[in-house]
Write an enzyme that holds these catalytic residues in place. Structure first.
Site, PDB file in Angstrom:
ATOM      1  N   SER A 138      37.975  78.593 -11.205  1.00 45.60           N
ATOM      2  CA  SER A 138      39.354  79.453 -11.136  1.00 45.60           C
ATOM      3  C   SER A 138      38.970  80.898 -11.166  1.00 45.60           C
ATOM      4  CB  SER A 138      40.093  78.947 -12.393  1.00 45.60           C
ATOM      5  OG  SER A 138      41.416  79.976 -12.381  1.00 45.60           O
ATOM      6  N   TYR A 153      41.782  76.857 -21.223  1.00 47.86           N
ATOM      7  CA  TYR A 153      41.458  76.668 -19.738  1.00 47.86           C
ATOM      8  C   TYR A 153      40.466  77.668 -19.374  1.00 47.86           C
ATOM      9  CZ  TYR A 153      42.215  76.070 -14.567  1.00 47.86           C
ATOM     10  OH  TYR A 153      42.016  75.852 -13.363  1.00 47.86           O
TER      11      TYR A 153
END
Length: 229
Positions: A138, A153
């Site tokens: 990401s 995350y």
């Protein structure tokens, strides 16, 4: 058949679409999920002869080893490993109040899952003429622009980026290309109702899984363009 690819966490979302696109590129695709029934149902939905279901839980060493042994027995090698399985977009907490059980659980999937997969599947990849590892990461984990956000995350994906660099360096001599891909903000379950179409997010993953032998390794990309770490 162009090659054999395995995609983790592939019964829905980006992983499912990556399987579809790889099959369209003439790959034999192993669509994996923690629950075999979900993998089987996803394969039926895709309705493509070259996609097969496979039970695989990236947090379970025994599950990974069974899958590797099955692929060894049936295909003798693997051409592309797509570490797509991801979890715990913990937008409800901050680094200062984060629950460590959630942090550990996120790392177990997002980081250790890909790490376990690499350890058990690299022997099969080394038997390929064109081996590739794709770690789905990401842009939120890029250190150059990192700020506040879902802490478990982001931290686990930043560590996945570090693992990508290490694996690329260790496997360069074996011709294994290892890259991290950011699919962008995609309209999957955690991000609805916004986000780009899922096929657009999956396309970069498929690009990295099908790179030519002179393609990049140890890089971070979105839409085939380099990202700063």
């Amino acid at each position: 058949m162009r090659g054999i690819a395995l995609v983790t966490g592939a019964n829905r979302g980006i992983g499912l679409e990556a399987c579809r696109q790889l099959a369209q590129k003439d790959y034999r695709v192993l669509l994996t999920a923690r629950d075999f029934q979900k993998a089987e149902d996803a394969v039926k939905d895709l309705n493509h002869d070259s996609i097969r279901p496979l039970q695989l839980d990236v947090t379970d060493d025994a599950s990974i080893r069974r899958a590797a042994a099955e692929i060894e027995a049936r295909y003798r090698h693997l051409d592309a490993l797509v570490n797509n399985a991801g979890a715990y977009y913990d937008y409800w907490q901050t680094a200062l109040d984060a629950d460590f059980a959630t942090i550990r659980a996120a790392a177990d999937v997002n980081l250790y899952g890909a790490w376990r997969m690499a350890q058990d599947f690299v022997p099969l990849l080394k038997k390929s003429d064109h081996p590739r590892i794709v770690n789905v990461s990401s842009g939120a984990a890029a250190l150059n622009s990192l700020g506040a956000g879902p802490p478990a995350y982001i931290a686990s994906k930043a560590a996945l980026n570090a693992l990508t660099r290490m694996l690329a360096a260790e496997l360069k001599a074996d011709g294994v290309l290892v890259n991290a891909i950011c699919p962008g903000w995609v309209a999957t379950d955690p991000n609805n109702p916004g986000g780009r179409p899922i096929p657009e997010g999956a396309a970069g993953i498929v690009w990295a899984a099908t790179l030519p032998d002179d393609g990049p390794t140890g890089g971070f990309f979105r839409d085939e363009a380099p990202l700063a770490w």
